[in-house]
Design a protein around this motif. Sequence first.
Motif, mmCIF file in Angstrom:
data_model
loop_
_atom_site.group_PDB
_atom_site.id
_atom_site.type_symbol
_atom_site.label_atom_id
_atom_site.label_comp_id
_atom_site.label_asym_id
_atom_site.label_seq_id
_atom_site.Cartn_x
_atom_site.Cartn_y
_atom_site.Cartn_z
ATOM 1 N N PHE A 48 -8.013 6.949 -21.368
ATOM 2 C CA PHE A 48 -7.493 7.258 -20.312
ATOM 3 C C PHE A 48 -8.394 8.403 -19.573
ATOM 4 O O PHE A 48 -8.882 9.326 -20.432
ATOM 5 N N ARG A 49 -8.702 8.330 -18.355
ATOM 6 C CA ARG A 49 -9.469 9.154 -17.730
ATOM 7 C C ARG A 49 -8.720 9.929 -16.688
ATOM 8 O O ARG A 49 -8.714 11.386 -16.341
ATOM 9 N N SER A 50 -8.339 9.254 -15.600
ATOM 10 C CA SER A 50 -7.622 9.878 -14.294
ATOM 11 C C SER A 50 -6.242 8.996 -14.149
ATOM 12 O O SER A 50 -6.164 7.829 -14.335
ATOM 13 N N LEU A 51 -5.395 9.704 -13.345
ATOM 14 C CA LEU A 51 -4.347 9.031 -12.563
ATOM 15 C C LEU A 51 -4.531 9.084 -11.324
ATOM 16 O O LEU A 51 -4.871 9.962 -10.656
ATOM 17 N N LEU A 52 -4.154 8.022 -10.629
ATOM 18 C CA LEU A 52 -4.410 7.877 -8.983
ATOM 19 C C LEU A 52 -3.224 7.532 -8.219
ATOM 20 O O LEU A 52 -2.388 6.645 -8.946
ATOM 21 N N TRP A 53 -3.042 8.159 -7.212
ATOM 22 C CA TRP A 53 -1.778 7.592 -6.435
ATOM 23 C C TRP A 53 -2.300 7.330 -5.207
ATOM 24 O O TRP A 53 -3.512 7.925 -4.336
ATOM 25 N N TYR A 54 -1.827 6.024 -4.613
ATOM 26 C CA TYR A 54 -2.225 5.466 -3.527
ATOM 27 C C TYR A 54 -1.084 5.100 -2.484
ATOM 28 O O TYR A 54 0.132 5.011 -3.013
ATOM 29 N N ALA A 71 -4.570 -2.259 3.155
ATOM 30 C CA ALA A 71 -5.223 -1.651 1.820
ATOM 31 C C ALA A 71 -4.761 -0.450 1.710
ATOM 32 O O ALA A 71 -4.279 0.397 2.345
ATOM 33 N N PRO A 72 -4.761 -0.101 0.178
ATOM 34 C CA PRO A 72 -4.127 1.148 -0.358
ATOM 35 C C PRO A 72 -5.197 2.217 0.250
ATOM 36 O O PRO A 72 -6.134 2.034 0.308
ATOM 37 N N THR A 73 -4.361 3.366 0.503
ATOM 38 C CA THR A 73 -5.149 4.396 0.872
ATOM 39 C C THR A 73 -4.946 5.718 -0.127
ATOM 40 O O THR A 73 -3.834 5.683 -0.674
ATOM 41 N N PHE A 74 -6.102 6.215 -0.319
ATOM 42 C CA PHE A 74 -6.152 7.240 -1.339
ATOM 43 C C PHE A 74 -5.179 8.495 -1.078
ATOM 44 O O PHE A 74 -5.254 9.183 -0.191
ATOM 45 N N LEU A 75 -4.314 8.855 -1.955
ATOM 46 C CA LEU A 75 -3.623 9.981 -1.876
ATOM 47 C C LEU A 75 -4.249 11.148 -2.804
ATOM 48 O O LEU A 75 -4.598 12.263 -2.463
ATOM 49 N N PHE A 76 -4.102 10.987 -4.289
ATOM 50 C CA PHE A 76 -4.450 11.877 -5.301
ATOM 51 C C PHE A 76 -5.143 11.520 -6.476
ATOM 52 O O PHE A 76 -4.743 10.346 -6.763
ATOM 53 N N GLY A 84 -0.875 19.432 -16.014
ATOM 54 C CA GLY A 84 -0.341 20.465 -15.575
ATOM 55 C C GLY A 84 -0.741 21.406 -14.173
ATOM 56 O O GLY A 84 -0.319 22.387 -13.793
ATOM 57 N N ILE A 85 -1.725 20.706 -13.588
ATOM 58 C CA ILE A 85 -2.336 21.326 -12.294
ATOM 59 C C ILE A 85 -1.918 20.347 -11.264
ATOM 60 O O ILE A 85 -1.977 19.279 -10.905
ATOM 61 N N GLU A 86 -1.134 21.061 -10.303
ATOM 62 C CA GLU A 86 -0.664 20.514 -9.081
ATOM 63 C C GLU A 86 -1.432 20.068 -7.883
ATOM 64 O O GLU A 86 -2.420 21.083 -7.603
ATOM 65 N N LYS A 87 -1.493 19.110 -7.585
ATOM 66 C CA LYS A 87 -2.321 18.807 -6.314
ATOM 67 C C LYS A 87 -1.395 18.786 -5.284
ATOM 68 O O LYS A 87 -0.462 18.073 -5.231
#
Lengths: 112, 111
Positions: free
Chosen positions: A30-36, A42-47, A53-56
């Motif tokens: 695992f490297r990263s978790l993405l929300w769209y 098409a999906p648009t990128f959120l985070f 533990g670091i809130e975006k």
Amino acid sequence: EDKVVQSPLSLVVHEGDTVTLNCSYEVTNFRSLLWYKQEKKAPTFLFMLTSSGIEKKSGRLSSILDKKELSSILNITATQTGDSAIYLCAALRGTNAGKSTFGDGTTLTVKP
Amino acid sequence: NAGVTQTPKFRILKIGQSMTLQCTQDMNHNYMYWYRQDPGMGLKLIYYSVGAGITDKGEVPNGYNVSRSTTEDFPLRLELAAPSQTSVYFCASLSYNSPLHFGNGTRLTVT
């Protein structure tokens, strides 16, 4: 086999409500978790979340990653009808293939 | 700045026909992907490529083929179309430590 599970599958709220969407993952390297956010096209990128533990935050949306629990949440406060969409969570591998595994999404409907 | 461009936007195929979905990106990304999305579902990976000349199967490769002769282009070929291939197809690209950039999708119906 990599797996991403989102809950709930669908949610109906009224404008002004706060919602929390959940995403859990089991991914090799695992490297990263993405929300769209996906509306008609098409999906648009959120985070993109890499550290635990670091809130975006972006306006009324915020998200946080918990690597110990292998999960992430997406919060939307003071929902508006324009927030109605499918919210997709994806786990990105840390290999050079950079493969993303997607959950089935949460369909959010915000009623006036 | 075009990003990821997919053509066509819509297509109707008869069972057994073939077609190629085109995808091109102008961001010089090494990694490119083809996903399909069925109604009410997330995206399933069909094929991916980590660079020109290198391709590999994703979760649902059967009935599809790809090629990657240049960094920019990553076409998806459907041979002998079947109703089960009715779906929305998304092409995407990324560079290391960036989110996926998606094309606008191709809606394919096989009847």
